[in-house]
Design a protein around this motif. Structure first.
Motif, PDB file in Angstrom:
ATOM      1  N   TYR A  92     -11.835 -29.787  19.850  1.00 57.55           N
ATOM      2  CA  TYR A  92     -12.894 -28.830  19.525  1.00 57.55           C
ATOM      3  C   TYR A  92     -13.323 -28.962  18.061  1.00 57.55           C
ATOM      4  O   TYR A  92     -14.519 -28.965  17.741  1.00 57.55           O
ATOM      5  N   SER A  95     -15.327 -32.146  17.647  1.00 55.09           N
ATOM      6  CA  SER A  95     -16.641 -32.054  18.295  1.00 55.09           C
ATOM      7  C   SER A  95     -17.631 -31.351  17.364  1.00 55.09           C
ATOM      8  O   SER A  95     -18.803 -31.728  17.288  1.00 55.09           O
ATOM      9  N   ARG A  96     -17.154 -30.352  16.634  1.00 54.68           N
ATOM     10  CA  ARG A  96     -18.035 -29.657  15.686  1.00 54.68           C
ATOM     11  C   ARG A  96     -18.340 -30.537  14.472  1.00 54.68           C
ATOM     12  O   ARG A  96     -19.478 -30.562  13.987  1.00 54.68           O
ATOM     13  N   ARG A 120     -15.142 -30.353  28.000  1.00 52.45           N
ATOM     14  CA  ARG A 120     -15.916 -29.172  27.630  1.00 52.45           C
ATOM     15  C   ARG A 120     -16.272 -29.116  26.138  1.00 52.45           C
ATOM     16  O   ARG A 120     -17.405 -28.726  25.799  1.00 52.45           O
ATOM     17  N   PRO A 121     -15.382 -29.480  25.213  1.00 45.48           N
ATOM     18  CA  PRO A 121     -15.804 -29.432  23.804  1.00 45.48           C
ATOM     19  C   PRO A 121     -17.034 -30.284  23.527  1.00 45.48           C
ATOM     20  O   PRO A 121     -17.916 -29.875  22.756  1.00 45.48           O
ATOM     21  N   GLN A 124     -20.240 -28.738  25.359  1.00 44.42           N
ATOM     22  CA  GLN A 124     -20.726 -27.553  24.643  1.00 44.42           C
ATOM     23  C   GLN A 124     -21.365 -27.930  23.304  1.00 44.42           C
ATOM     24  O   GLN A 124     -22.404 -27.372  22.925  1.00 44.42           O
ATOM     25  N   GLU A 127     -24.783 -29.425  24.059  1.00 45.52           N
ATOM     26  CA  GLU A 127     -25.755 -28.387  24.404  1.00 45.52           C
ATOM     27  C   GLU A 127     -26.282 -27.700  23.158  1.00 45.52           C
ATOM     28  O   GLU A 127     -27.489 -27.438  23.036  1.00 45.52           O
ATOM     29  N   ARG A 128     -25.416 -27.415  22.203  1.00 43.30           N
ATOM     30  CA  ARG A 128     -25.858 -26.755  20.974  1.00 43.30           C
ATOM     31  C   ARG A 128     -26.789 -27.650  20.156  1.00 43.30           C
ATOM     32  O   ARG A 128     -27.711 -27.170  19.494  1.00 43.30           O
TER      33      ARG A 128
END
Length: 394
Positions: A92, A95-96, A120-121, A124, A127-128
């Protein structure tokens, strides 16, 4: 030297319970030297890191020991070892970090074979950022990744894929995927959580730009580790506190590190390296030989287990896979788990966060999973086979 499982088992206090543990893919039992390393660090003296007092130096030693151990374990530079609370947390976080540069029209590729922590990370984050998510499917016949229907383009920014499925055991061709990703100019993020428990990890040889694993899957405490090139880490700009270090890898580690956990994770690497006691040379050399011995041991037991599973559907079919079996028993998987537990055998039923695997292959949830670990012996396997046979007997 032959793998001496009887000698190895003496280091695991929990095995005195006479329990046969087949839940290693969810987390292994802990050998005494790992617990002793945690306790010795916690009972100190111990302070925050520093270079003055013995307690400060003990904290510094825990950090440097951890980085050196996982540099050997992953075959990456010391400055490329990042600690995290878990592999999920690290994924996560990264990913950011990586998504800061993604824009609309960029493409992120994920796989149906992965644990959801490596799906999922990225979905998501994409998508952002307005990026497109593309999928690598699973070949239902081979239970391997189907690479024939995916192409990486100049808009592909990242490919995320597992090095070994935590339910099917499938080990996809990471080197080939790395080549395809790099030819397109994309980065490769590899979830090695299940892989690292059964195979020697060589991050550069795999072609992974980022590789995450979890020491508690291979006899250590609960935490996560990421390995990468320090030069690549230098290109990333994570959000962080102003006074916290800006050096690599410290810029990716938030807050005070858990020194006792680091010491335990180091002890797990040392324990694995000592499995083949006749090996001379560096710790990396010792790990190479010890993990080969472990691989041979687990392969022998896997053949013994698979050979005795009459009338049980085993879903993993890939030629190259770990000693982890996912089984269906006609909708009676939870009953089977309870029956085995009554015989002091731990083999859990569930979907194990492999959401995309179960959906892609249309598997019924739950399924029964049995995974081998370094301390598994032939008696454990025979007990599991006998327990399943008695459960299925009319």
């Amino acid at each position: 030297m032959a793998f001496d499982v009887a000698a190895l088992r003496t280091h695991f206090p929990s095995l005195a319970s006479r329990t046969a543990f087949f839940d290693g893919p969810a987390g292994t039992q802990t050998p005494r030297p790992v617990a002793e390393a945690v306790a010795a660090t916690m009972t100190g003296p111990l302070s925050n890191r520093g270079q003055v007092s013995p307690s400060e130096l003990n904290a510094e030693k825990a950090v440097t020991g951890f980085r050196t151990a996982y540099a050997d374990f992953l075959n990456v530079p010391v400055e490329g070892v990042v600690h995290g609370r878990s592999a999920t947390q690290l994924t996560y976080d990264f990913s950011r970090h990586l998504a800061k540069t993604w824009t609309k029209g960029d493409e992120i590729v994920v796989s149906r074979l992965d644990h959801d922590a490596n799906v999922r990370p990225w979905v998501q984050a994409a998508e952002r950022a307005g990026a497109t998510v593309r999928w690598i499917g699973i070949d239902a016949e081979t239970t391997d990744l189907d690479l024939d229907f995916v192409t990486f383009t100049e808009r592909t920014r990242l490919v995320a894929v597992t090095a070994a499925s935590n339910v099917l055991g499938t080990k996809p061709p990471i080197r080939r995927i790395a080549q395809l990703a790099h030819e397109a100019g994309a980065l490769l993020f590899v979830d090695g959580v299940h892989y690292a428990a059964h195979d020697l990890v060589d991050v550069p040889a795999l072609g992974a730009d980022f590789f995450v694993c979890s020491p508690y899957k291979f006899l250590g405490p609960h935490c996560g580790v990421l390995g990468a090139s320090p030069a690549l880490l230098e290109t990333l700009d994570p959000d962080k506190l102003v006074p916290s270090p800006d050096t690599v890898p410290e810029r990716f580690e938030f807050g005070t590190l858990p020194y006792e956990t680091l010491a335990g994770a180091t002890a797990a690497v040392d324990f694995l390296a000592a499995i083949d006691p006749g090996t001379a040379g560096s710790r990396r050399d010792q790990l190479t030989n010890s993990l080969k011995s472990l691989h041979d041991h687990e392969s022998t037991l896997r053949a013994r287990l698979e050979g005795g599973l009459d009338g049980i559907t085993v879903h993993g079919k890939a030629e190259d896979r770990t000693p982890t079996l996912l089984m269906s028993l006609g909708g009676r998987e939870r009953e089977a788990q309870l029956h085995l537990a009554s015989r002091n055998i731990v083999a859990p039923a569930g979907s194990f966060y492999a959401y995309e695997v179960f959906a892609a292959l249309k598997l019924d949830d739950p399924a029964l999973r049995a995974g081998l670990a370094p301390y598994t012996d032939a008696e454990d396997v025979d007990r599991l086979l006998d327990g399943l046979s008695s459960f299925l007997r009319p």
